[in-house]
Design a protein around this motif. Structure first.
Motif, PDB file in Angstrom:
ATOM      1  N   UNK A 189       0.838  -1.202   0.000  1.00  0.00           N
ATOM      2  CA  UNK A 189       0.000   0.000   0.000  1.00  0.00           C
ATOM      3  C   UNK A 189       0.871   1.248   0.000  1.00  0.00           C
ATOM      4  N   UNK A 190       1.953   1.236   0.781  1.00  0.00           N
ATOM      5  CA  UNK A 190       2.869   2.373   0.790  1.00  0.00           C
ATOM      6  C   UNK A 190       3.519   2.561  -0.581  1.00  0.00           C
ATOM      7  N   UNK A 191       3.889   1.453  -1.226  1.00  0.00           N
ATOM      8  CA  UNK A 191       4.511   1.506  -2.544  1.00  0.00           C
ATOM      9  C   UNK A 191       3.568   2.143  -3.562  1.00  0.00           C
ATOM     10  N   UNK A 192       2.355   1.619  -3.653  1.00  0.00           N
ATOM     11  CA  UNK A 192       1.399   2.182  -4.600  1.00  0.00           C
ATOM     12  C   UNK A 192       0.911   3.554  -4.155  1.00  0.00           C
ATOM     13  N   UNK A 193       0.911   3.798  -2.838  1.00  0.00           N
ATOM     14  CA  UNK A 193       0.529   5.122  -2.357  1.00  0.00           C
ATOM     15  C   UNK A 193       1.431   6.204  -2.919  1.00  0.00           C
ATOM     16  N   UNK A 194       2.741   5.933  -2.988  1.00  0.00           N
ATOM     17  CA  UNK A 194       3.663   6.898  -3.585  1.00  0.00           C
ATOM     18  C   UNK A 194       3.341   7.154  -5.041  1.00  0.00           C
ATOM     19  N   UNK A 195       2.935   6.107  -5.777  1.00  0.00           N
ATOM     20  CA  UNK A 195       2.576   6.277  -7.183  1.00  0.00           C
ATOM     21  C   UNK A 195       1.289   7.088  -7.323  1.00  0.00           C
ATOM     22  N   UNK A 196       0.343   6.873  -6.425  1.00  0.00           N
ATOM     23  CA  UNK A 196      -0.890   7.664  -6.479  1.00  0.00           C
ATOM     24  C   UNK A 196      -0.606   9.140  -6.167  1.00  0.00           C
ATOM     25  N   UNK A 197       0.335   9.384  -5.263  1.00  0.00           N
ATOM     26  CA  UNK A 197       0.735  10.767  -4.991  1.00  0.00           C
ATOM     27  C   UNK A 197       1.355  11.387  -6.240  1.00  0.00           C
ATOM     28  N   UNK A 198       2.222  10.619  -6.929  1.00  0.00           N
ATOM     29  CA  UNK A 198       2.822  11.107  -8.169  1.00  0.00           C
ATOM     30  C   UNK A 198       1.747  11.413  -9.205  1.00  0.00           C
TER      31      UNK A 198
END
Length: 231
Positions: A41-50
């Protein structure tokens, strides 16, 4: 005396030596799976922020470019993944109840639906590549792609930074597709073990853990679909 040697004669052959009971092993396995899912979730969370940063900086490009994605194919894949999550949960229940035939069937159904998802993505990707849409490309829409636009946008000049949209699109959907492929490998592994009769009411930890992973894969797509195809 070691944990394995201290095991009672009636203990499950799948009980690892450092656990005292199957219930303790199940709790530890679930904790490990949830910790793994948290870092995902943290990994994809960074992509969603991007995604949010790029969209905020180039709203016209994102609005224009999303019309080049076929929402019907995205909706089909959403339905497919929702169905696969249902069959994954059904497989867990079948293992808990010791229904071996039902377990093997639902594992195969989950695997088949995952395959359908990747086939649809293959057609989507090949269509983009056919029209010159590549990772990070300075993209000028082809006549075929322009035909997908609403009439009001066809006459307007394409905004700059269309390549930014397609870069983040390929990155996020490609990584999600990789997770689908990994999930398919896990379901092949589960099915092979289910054929041997490894799973039942006393031992279904792997089926449960892989299902939790698969539900996260499904959940991520539920966010990707509206962000790229509908907004």
């Amino acid at each position: 005396m070691s944990g394995a040697a201290a095991r009672s004669p009636g203990a499950s052959p799948f009980l690892q030596g450092h656990f005292r009971s199957m219930a303790e092993q199940l709790d530890a396995a679930k904790l490990g799976v949830w910790l793994f899912l948290a870092q995902e979730i943290l990994f994809f969370g960074g992509l969603f922020v991007a995604y949010g940063v790029f969209r905020a900086n180039h709203p016209d490009a994102f609005f224009y470019a999303h019309h080049f994605l076929d929402w019907r194919m995205g909706a089909l894949n959403t339905t497919v993944l929702l169905g696969s999550s249902l069959s994954a949960a059904w497989a867990v229940r079948a293992a808990q109840l010791g229904r071996q035939g039902e377990l093997r069937l639902t594992l195969l159904l989950t695997l088949a639906l995952a395959g359908v998802f990747l086939v649809v993505k293959y057609f989507e990707y090949t269509h983009k590549l056919h029209n010159g849409v590549f990772w990070g490309a300075a993209y000028a829409p082809s006549e075929e792609m322009l035909a997908a636009l609403p009439p009001a946008l066809r006459q307007a000049a394409p905004p700059a930074n269309l390549g930014t949209f397609f870069s983040i699109y390929f990155l996020m959907t490609g990584l999600h597709g990789l997770h689908v492929l990994i999930g398919m490998g896990l379901y092949v592994w589960l099915w092979r073990r289910a054929r041997r009769g490894d799973f039942g009411p006393g031992y279904y930890v792997p089926v449960d853990g892989v299902a939790l992973y698969w539900h996260l894969v499904d959940l991520i797509w539920i966010f990707l679909f509206p962000l790229f195809y509908l907004m």
